[in-house]
Design a protein around this motif. Structure first.
Motif, PDB file in Angstrom:
ATOM      1  N   SER A   9       1.011  -1.658   0.500  1.00 13.47           N
ATOM      2  CA  SER A   9       0.169   0.223   0.175  1.00 13.47           C
ATOM      3  C   SER A   9       0.798   1.283   0.035  1.00 13.47           C
ATOM      4  CB  SER A   9      -0.970   0.026   1.345  1.00 13.47           C
ATOM      5  OG  SER A   9      -0.314   0.286   2.662  1.00 13.47           O
ATOM      6  N   VAL A  10       0.377   2.471  -0.348  1.00 10.71           N
ATOM      7  CA  VAL A  10       0.899   3.523  -0.698  1.00 10.71           C
ATOM      8  C   VAL A  10       0.245   4.117   0.274  1.00 10.71           C
ATOM      9  CG1 VAL A  10       2.299   5.049  -2.045  1.00 10.71           C
ATOM     10  CG2 VAL A  10       2.082   2.444  -3.042  1.00 10.71           C
ATOM     11  N   GLY A  11       0.847   5.360   0.636  1.00 11.30           N
ATOM     12  CA  GLY A  11       0.314   6.734   1.613  1.00 11.30           C
ATOM     13  C   GLY A  11       0.556   8.063   0.705  1.00 11.30           C
ATOM     14  N   LEU A  12      -0.589   8.251  -0.095  1.00 11.04           N
ATOM     15  CA  LEU A  12      -0.321  10.043  -1.011  1.00 11.04           C
ATOM     16  C   LEU A  12      -0.521  10.868  -0.001  1.00 11.04           C
ATOM     17  CD1 LEU A  12      -1.052   9.752  -3.831  1.00 11.04           C
ATOM     18  CD2 LEU A  12      -1.898  11.459  -2.624  1.00 11.04           C
ATOM     19  N   ASP A  38     -10.752  11.965   2.938  1.00 10.00           N
ATOM     20  CA  ASP A  38     -11.125  13.296   2.641  1.00 10.00           C
ATOM     21  C   ASP A  38     -12.464  13.080   2.530  1.00 10.00           C
ATOM     22  OD1 ASP A  38      -9.846  15.000   3.565  1.00 10.00           O
ATOM     23  OD2 ASP A  38      -9.498  16.081   1.290  1.00 10.00           O
ATOM     24  N   GLU A  39     -12.608  12.129   1.781  1.00  6.48           N
ATOM     25  CA  GLU A  39     -14.035  11.717   0.757  1.00  6.48           C
ATOM     26  C   GLU A  39     -14.684  10.508   1.996  1.00  6.48           C
ATOM     27  OE1 GLU A  39     -14.135   9.199  -2.715  1.00  6.48           O
ATOM     28  OE2 GLU A  39     -13.640  10.796  -3.785  1.00  6.48           O
ATOM     29  N   ILE A  40     -14.299  10.315   3.006  1.00  8.11           N
ATOM     30  CA  ILE A  40     -14.979   9.340   4.189  1.00  8.11           C
ATOM     31  C   ILE A  40     -14.862  10.416   4.653  1.00  8.11           C
ATOM     32  CG2 ILE A  40     -14.061   7.848   5.845  1.00  8.11           C
ATOM     33  CD1 ILE A  40     -12.502   6.032   4.194  1.00  8.11           C
ATOM     34  N   ALA A  41     -14.614  11.300   5.345  1.00  5.95           N
ATOM     35  CA  ALA A  41     -14.674  12.626   6.216  1.00  5.95           C
ATOM     36  C   ALA A  41     -16.137  13.748   6.004  1.00  5.95           C
ATOM     37  CB  ALA A  41     -13.420  13.583   6.021  1.00  5.95           C
ATOM     38  N   VAL A 116      -4.901   8.078  -0.087  1.00  2.00           N
ATOM     39  CA  VAL A 116      -5.151   9.185   0.008  1.00  2.00           C
ATOM     40  C   VAL A 116      -5.535   9.928   0.997  1.00  2.00           C
ATOM     41  CG1 VAL A 116      -5.407  11.703  -1.428  1.00  2.00           C
ATOM     42  CG2 VAL A 116      -6.010   9.188  -2.306  1.00  2.00           C
ATOM     43  N   VAL A 117      -4.391  11.176   1.599  1.00  2.00           N
ATOM     44  CA  VAL A 117      -4.274  11.201   3.613  1.00  2.00           C
ATOM     45  C   VAL A 117      -3.216  12.873   3.289  1.00  2.00           C
ATOM     46  CG1 VAL A 117      -4.110  11.050   5.897  1.00  2.00           C
ATOM     47  CG2 VAL A 117      -4.125   8.679   4.044  1.00  2.00           C
ATOM     48  N   VAL A 133       5.444   5.969   1.516  1.00  2.00           N
ATOM     49  CA  VAL A 133       4.841   7.315   1.139  1.00  2.00           C
ATOM     50  C   VAL A 133       5.691   7.992  -0.171  1.00  2.00           C
ATOM     51  CG1 VAL A 133       4.898   9.746   2.808  1.00  2.00           C
ATOM     52  CG2 VAL A 133       5.029   7.730   3.773  1.00  2.00           C
ATOM     53  N   LEU A 134       4.069   8.287  -0.130  1.00  2.00           N
ATOM     54  CA  LEU A 134       4.092   8.696  -1.605  1.00  2.00           C
ATOM     55  C   LEU A 134       3.332  10.318  -1.475  1.00  2.00           C
ATOM     56  CD1 LEU A 134       5.001   9.917  -4.869  1.00  2.00           C
ATOM     57  CD2 LEU A 134       2.709   8.531  -4.894  1.00  2.00           C
ATOM     58  N   ALA A 135       4.893  11.223  -1.112  1.00  2.00           N
ATOM     59  CA  ALA A 135       4.304  13.229  -1.511  1.00  2.00           C
ATOM     60  C   ALA A 135       4.561  13.829  -2.802  1.00  2.00           C
ATOM     61  CB  ALA A 135       5.703  13.969  -0.757  1.00  2.00           C
ATOM     62  N   ILE A 136       3.328  14.526  -2.942  1.00  5.29           N
ATOM     63  CA  ILE A 136       2.830  15.354  -4.258  1.00  5.29           C
ATOM     64  C   ILE A 136       3.783  16.644  -4.269  1.00  5.29           C
ATOM     65  CG2 ILE A 136       1.358  16.035  -6.349  1.00  5.29           C
ATOM     66  CD1 ILE A 136       1.702  12.628  -5.031  1.00  5.29           C
TER      67      ILE A 136
END
Length: 214
Positions: A9-12, A38-41, A116-117, A133-136
């Protein structure tokens, strides 16, 4: 895949205006399963959402809209001015977001899972739940201009939001992988294609490990 076996898994993550949704959707088009916190929130704080009773009890009816959703502008103003209120809101939302996200991931059918966090680094707990962890990333001037255009905010308002997040340098230091998003979508494609190939290889390698070694 064995349900007892962890999957790759990746945390974006990324600061406001960095283009997290654009990048995530491009990975999704390549076969990754997206779990967007965000969609879950938003679902949790919609009318009848699973967090609304607790928010009503903790903060009062004035923080709900007439329809029974979270009054976002009023809550935003409160948590910006009161760190204690922010902590109380997070105590309600974060466990519910986490549980819903992990439930979605458990039934994912994609090649791998991308969570997506936006506040992955700030949360202090998500890092232990993802493989990488993937940072944009983007220049701060680009970030500010995008949010001003998208949300109709002033530069001062955008920078106030940015100040509540970790710095660009802290985010990059915490990341295993980085995608730069300063310009056109065409500039993203080779970066995403390269990382997707790596993630497929990592996922395949993880799936081959004996369960006792995971």
């Amino acid at each position: 895949m064995d349900s007892a076996r962890p999957r790759f898994s990746v945390g974006l993550t990324g600061g406001i205006g960095c283009g997290k949704t654009t990048v995530a959707n491009m990975f999704g088009a390549l076969g990754a399963t997206l779990v967007d916190t965000d969609e879950i929130a938003h679902a949790l704080t919609a009318p009848g959402g699973a967090a609304m009773a607790a928010i009503d009890s903790e903060f009062g009816r004035e923080f709900l809209t007439p329809e029974g959703a979270l009054n976002r502008p009023r809550m935003r103003a409160l948590v910006f001015s009161d760190p204690g209120a922010k902590a109380r809101l997070e105590a309600i939302l974060h466990p519910r977001i986490r549980d819903a996200a992990l439930a979605q991931a458990a039934i994912a059918s994609g090649s791998y899972v991308i969570f997506v966090v936006p506040l992955l680094i700030e949360s202090g707990t998500w890092r232990q739940r993802v493989t990488r962890v993937l940072a944009i990333d983007c220049d701060e001037a680009v970030q500010v201009a995008r949010v001003m255009t998208r949300n109709g905010l002033t530069e001062e308002q955008v920078r106030a939001i940015m100040a509540t997040q970790v710095t660009r340098q802290e985010r990059l230091a915490a990341a295993d992988d980085v995608i730069t998003n300063n310009g056109a979508k065409a500039l993203l494609e080779p970066q995403i294609t390269r990382l997707h190939a790596q993630y497929l290889a990592f996922s395949e390698r993880m799936s081959r490990l004996p369960v006792e070694r995971l």
